[in-house]
Every structure is written in structure tokens, then in C-alpha cells.
Design a protein around this motif. Structure first.
Motif, PDB file in Angstrom:
ATOM      1  N   GLN A   1      18.217  25.110  27.165  1.00  0.00           N
ATOM      2  CA  GLN A   1      17.731  24.755  28.490  1.00  0.00           C
ATOM      3  C   GLN A   1      16.814  25.833  29.046  1.00  0.00           C
ATOM      4  O   GLN A   1      17.039  27.014  28.844  1.00  0.00           O
ATOM      5  CB  GLN A   1      18.895  24.560  29.463  1.00  0.00           C
ATOM      6  CG  GLN A   1      19.786  23.413  29.093  1.00  0.00           C
ATOM      7  CD  GLN A   1      20.987  23.312  30.007  1.00  0.00           C
ATOM      8  OE1 GLN A   1      21.522  24.307  30.454  1.00  0.00           O
ATOM      9  NE2 GLN A   1      21.411  22.084  30.272  1.00  0.00           N
TER      10      GLN A   1
ATOM     11  N   TYR B   1      15.167  26.945  32.766  1.00  0.00           N
ATOM     12  CA  TYR B   1      15.231  26.773  34.214  1.00  0.00           C
ATOM     13  C   TYR B   1      13.958  27.341  34.821  1.00  0.00           C
ATOM     14  O   TYR B   1      13.610  28.487  34.565  1.00  0.00           O
ATOM     15  CB  TYR B   1      16.428  27.519  34.796  1.00  0.00           C
ATOM     16  CG  TYR B   1      17.760  26.983  34.338  1.00  0.00           C
ATOM     17  CD1 TYR B   1      18.485  26.110  35.137  1.00  0.00           C
ATOM     18  CD2 TYR B   1      18.298  27.339  33.108  1.00  0.00           C
ATOM     19  CE1 TYR B   1      19.710  25.610  34.729  1.00  0.00           C
ATOM     20  CE2 TYR B   1      19.514  26.853  32.686  1.00  0.00           C
ATOM     21  CZ  TYR B   1      20.214  25.987  33.497  1.00  0.00           C
ATOM     22  OH  TYR B   1      21.430  25.495  33.080  1.00  0.00           O
TER      23      TYR B   1
ATOM     24  N   ILE C   1      15.039  21.835  35.363  1.00  0.00           N
ATOM     25  CA  ILE C   1      15.737  22.138  34.115  1.00  0.00           C
ATOM     26  C   ILE C   1      15.123  21.303  32.993  1.00  0.00           C
ATOM     27  O   ILE C   1      15.066  20.079  33.073  1.00  0.00           O
ATOM     28  CB  ILE C   1      17.246  21.850  34.226  1.00  0.00           C
ATOM     29  CG1 ILE C   1      17.855  22.686  35.360  1.00  0.00           C
ATOM     30  CG2 ILE C   1      17.944  22.133  32.896  1.00  0.00           C
ATOM     31  CD1 ILE C   1      19.283  22.329  35.687  1.00  0.00           C
TER      32      ILE C   1
ATOM     33  N   GLN D   1      15.434  20.373  29.009  1.00  0.00           N
ATOM     34  CA  GLN D   1      16.377  20.350  27.897  1.00  0.00           C
ATOM     35  C   GLN D   1      15.607  20.247  26.586  1.00  0.00           C
ATOM     36  O   GLN D   1      14.766  19.362  26.430  1.00  0.00           O
ATOM     37  CB  GLN D   1      17.328  19.160  28.035  1.00  0.00           C
ATOM     38  CG  GLN D   1      18.368  19.073  26.947  1.00  0.00           C
ATOM     39  CD  GLN D   1      19.389  20.186  27.040  1.00  0.00           C
ATOM     40  OE1 GLN D   1      19.944  20.443  28.101  1.00  0.00           O
ATOM     41  NE2 GLN D   1      19.614  20.880  25.946  1.00  0.00           N
TER      42      GLN D   1
END
Length: 140
Positions: A8, A10, A25, A27
Motif C-alpha cells: 500500500q 499512502y 491509499i 493498493q
């Protein structure tokens, strides 16, 4: 960085320090769970080093909507895992478009990603000039 081996990223908008926005976020694709770090922005692209997964280039042109799309990926190791065996860092700021990626086990990689813009053709070279030679095996 050490506690994020879930693939992930951020992102925070800190352009106004009195109004920091909630994180976006991103992924990573399934199966690519590595530790993402050393991220650099150049234009609309985010250049991300990954331990045990190499270089990932994300299109961040729609980041404000929470969308980061993978534009390119270069694996520097054969096994992807959350360990410290992949890309240590990268440098995308050469005016030529070259990106260098340092790899812990593999050394330095010099890449020229095609990020949706057509490659620039080199200028035509002048034809070779004939020069006198005494050997019929010469290469001009």
C-alpha cells in the motif's frame, strides 16, 4: 515503511498545512506485496522503489480522485516478497527521461521508460564517407 508490507502507498495533500486531506491509499496488484519506499514525483508520475519488487511507476494525474494507475513496472529480483532484497532507490530526474534504479543484489539499472509519449527518433546520421583503404575487409 517497516510495518507496511501490504503493498500500500499512502498519499497526503499537504499543500495547505492547516487543512491536510485524508490519505489516498493505493493498493499494489495481488501477489506484489512488498515494502514501498523512496517515492519521487516528476510531472504526473510517481516513481516508487520497492524492496523485493523493483521500480513501479504510477500515473498520478488523477491522484486527487484517489486513483493511481500503474504505468510501468521493472522487476529487479526473481522472487517478490516483503524483504530487503530489491530496489533501494531510484532517480527519475534526468532530462533525457532515463531513470536509474539501484538494486541491492543486482547493481544499477539504467532504464528509459516509455510513459505514453512516442519515443523521440534520433536525428538522421550522415551517410558514411568513402575513404581510401588498402584492405578489402575494412568496415566503414
Amino acid at each position: 515503511e517497516l510495518d507496511n508490507n501490504k503493498g500500500q502507498t499512502y498519499m497526503f495533500d499537504v499543500s495547505d498545512l492547516t487543512n491536510i486531506m485524508s490519505p489516498i491509499i493505493h493498493q499494489a496488484p495481488p501477489g506484489r506485496r512488498s515494502i514501498m519506499h523512496n517515492e519521487y514525483v516528476k510531472g504526473d508520475f510517481l516513481y516508487q522503489s520497492n524492496y523485493a519488487a523493483g521500480l513501479v511507476i504510477l500515473d498520478a494525474s488523477n491522484a486527487e480522485t484517489g486513483v493511481l494507475e500503474e504505468a510501468a513496472y521493472f522487476n529487479v529480483v526473481s522472487q517478490v516478497s516483503a524483504s530487503f532484497t530489491g530496489s533501494w532507490s531510484n532517480y527519475p530526474y534526468f532530462s533525457s527521461g532515463v531513470v536509474v534504479v539501484s538494486s541491492i543484489p543486482g547493481g544499477l539499472f539504467v532504464l528509459k521508460p516509455n510513459l505514453g509519449t512516442p519515443p523521440v527518433s534520433p536525428p538522421p546520421s550522415s551517410p558514411p564517407s568513402a575513404s581510401p583503404t588498402s584492405s578489402s575487409n575494412s568496415v566503414v
